[in-house]
Design an enzyme around this catalytic site. Structure first.
Site, PDB file in Angstrom:
ATOM      1  NE  ARG A   1     -16.039   2.389   0.079  1.00 30.66           N
ATOM      2  CZ  ARG A   1     -16.610   1.790   1.118  1.00 30.66           C
ATOM      3  NH1 ARG A   1     -16.609   2.363   2.302  1.00 30.66           N
ATOM      4  NH2 ARG A   1     -17.196   0.621   0.986  1.00 30.66           N
TER       5      ARG A   1
ATOM      6  CE  LYS B   1     -24.089   0.565  -0.835  1.00 31.43           C
ATOM      7  NZ  LYS B   1     -22.720   0.052  -0.949  1.00 31.43           N
TER       8      LYS B   1
ATOM      9  CG  ASP C   1     -14.361  -4.105  -3.599  1.00 31.10           C
ATOM     10  OD1 ASP C   1     -13.264  -4.104  -4.180  1.00 31.10           O
ATOM     11  OD2 ASP C   1     -14.478  -4.123  -2.358  1.00 31.10           O
TER      12      ASP C   1
ATOM     13  CD  GLU D   1     -17.104 -15.711  -8.575  1.00 29.62           C
ATOM     14  OE1 GLU D   1     -18.334 -15.752  -8.760  1.00 29.62           O
ATOM     15  OE2 GLU D   1     -16.529 -16.247  -7.610  1.00 29.62           O
TER      16      GLU D   1
ATOM     17  CB  CYS E   1     -13.092  -1.855  -0.412  1.00 24.41           C
ATOM     18  SG  CYS E   1     -13.012  -0.875  -1.901  1.00 24.41           S
TER      19      CYS E   1
END
Ligand SMILES: [Zn+2]
Length: 248
Positions: free
Chosen positions: A64, A79, A123, A126, A181
């Site tokens: 994804r 990332k 995701d 908070e 997720c």
């Protein structure tokens, strides 16, 4: 030449093109949502992006997180660093400021300061409420975007002009009570649909045509898309504490 096909769309046009090129866009999270937001924005001509995430690419991300590859996972790349490299392959002149950290109450103000818009790509409940409160304080619009399973929700929040995330959820749900997720899985189609709608809303805000008070809900497997009116909630911080702060 590069963007003539999107400029040719009357609802987009040169106005949206200029707005994208002249705006600074801060993306909180560089997973499925954030990496796709960044990729589409750079392809469309955005020149100033900021991306924050402390996570590394894993093989379970690839289905994804469209910007990442097996090599990124094997090398356990950060990332934001892998994304920056790929984004510069799309447009070598883009300015990509990366922050290889998770967003916290200590670093969020500095990260969003001076941005024209903030895109939610986390995701985590908070972090999303933190984004809401910091953007309200700073007078920066942001777009709430949550995805889980085959469903997604998108709501633009514009300080001083409509409801905020706390109007929608007066009491932040517990982490384990909210769909994410980890507990609901996620389809790449959910991600692409959410990002398409989120970026459309972002462009509307940047061109002064925002739709405040609208929550978009969809299920990509049905498929079904609904628009729900969300009022400003009596007693909410956006109405009391931050009411004098306007979108700049
Ligand atoms: Zn509110």
């Amino acid at each position: 030449m590069r963007h003539e096909k999107q400029i040719a769309v009357p609802k987009f046009g040169i106005k949206a093109q200029k707005a994208l090129e002249e705006s600074t866009i801060a993306i909180i999270g560089c997973g499925a949502l954030g990496s796709l937001q960044a990729e589409m924005l750079v392809r469309m001509g955005a020149k100033n992006l900021r991306i924050a995430d402390g996570d590394h690419v894993t093989i379970g991300n690839i289905h994804r997180q469209l910007l990442f590859t097996e090599a990124h996972a094997e090398e356990k790349r950060l990332k934001v660093e892998a994304a920056k490299e790929e984004l510069l392959r799309i447009n070598r002149n883009a300015e990509i400021l990366t922050k290889p950290r998770y967003i916290t109450s200590e670093n969020i103000d500095d990260f969003i300061n001076g941005a024209d818009i903030v895109l939610d790509a986390v995701d985590d409940v908070e972090a999303r409420f933190l984004t809401n409160d910091s953007c309200l304080k700073a007078g920066i619009p942001w777009i709430y975007t949550g995805v889980a399973g085959s469903q997604g929700m998108i709501m633009p929040v514009i300080p001083g002009e409509g409801p905020c995330l706390r109007c929608l959820y007066p009491h932040p749900p517990e982490k384990e009570d909210s769909a994410n997720c980890a507990n609901s899985g996620i389809l790449p189609m959910t991600v692409t649909m959410a990002v398409s709608m989120q970026l459309t809303q972002a462009i509307k805000i940047l061109t002064g045509e925002a739709e405040t008070g609208t929550l978009i809900k969809f299920d990509c497997m049905e498929p079904k898309v609904r628009k729900i009116r969300v009022p400003v909630r009596e007693g909410c911080a956006c109405r009391d504490e931050y009411k004098t702060i306007k979108y700049k």
